[in-house]
Enzyme design. Sequence first.
Site: not given
Ligand code: AMP
Length: 111
Positions: A101, A95, A30, A99
Amino acid sequence: MENCVFCKIVSGEIPSPRVYEDEQMIVIKDIEPKAKLHYLCIPKKHFTYLSDMDEKKADVLKHCFQVIAEIKNDLGLYEGYRVIINQGKHGGQTVPHLHIHLLGGEPLKDF
Ligand code: AMP
Ligand code: ZN
């Protein structure tokens, strides 16, 4: 899926080193870690929401959880880890590409 940051990472359009990859999923770090170790397990196929569960998504998630169990030590998650899926607006999903975590590498606080 156009304009999906995780589809772009899967396709390589946005570079992001993979700590694991197979035909169905990737694991990346992340970009804003919320624990000492913070990984994202991202299915290659674009699914938006956990709440749109169907057999295909269930199969992909089953695969993800089986692989996570197999690679946990390689990821440094020897002592356990927390699994989180944020679903939708109130769940804190930012996002819109399903996915998982994986958080660990240190004792995590209760929430
Ligand atoms: P969520 O809030 O559950 O949708 O998680 C999205 C996660 O994606 C967050 O923890 C962000 O920090 C992570 N994230 C967003 N863009 C990227 C990226 N380009 N590379 C790695 N992690 C990312
Ligand atoms: Zn996507």
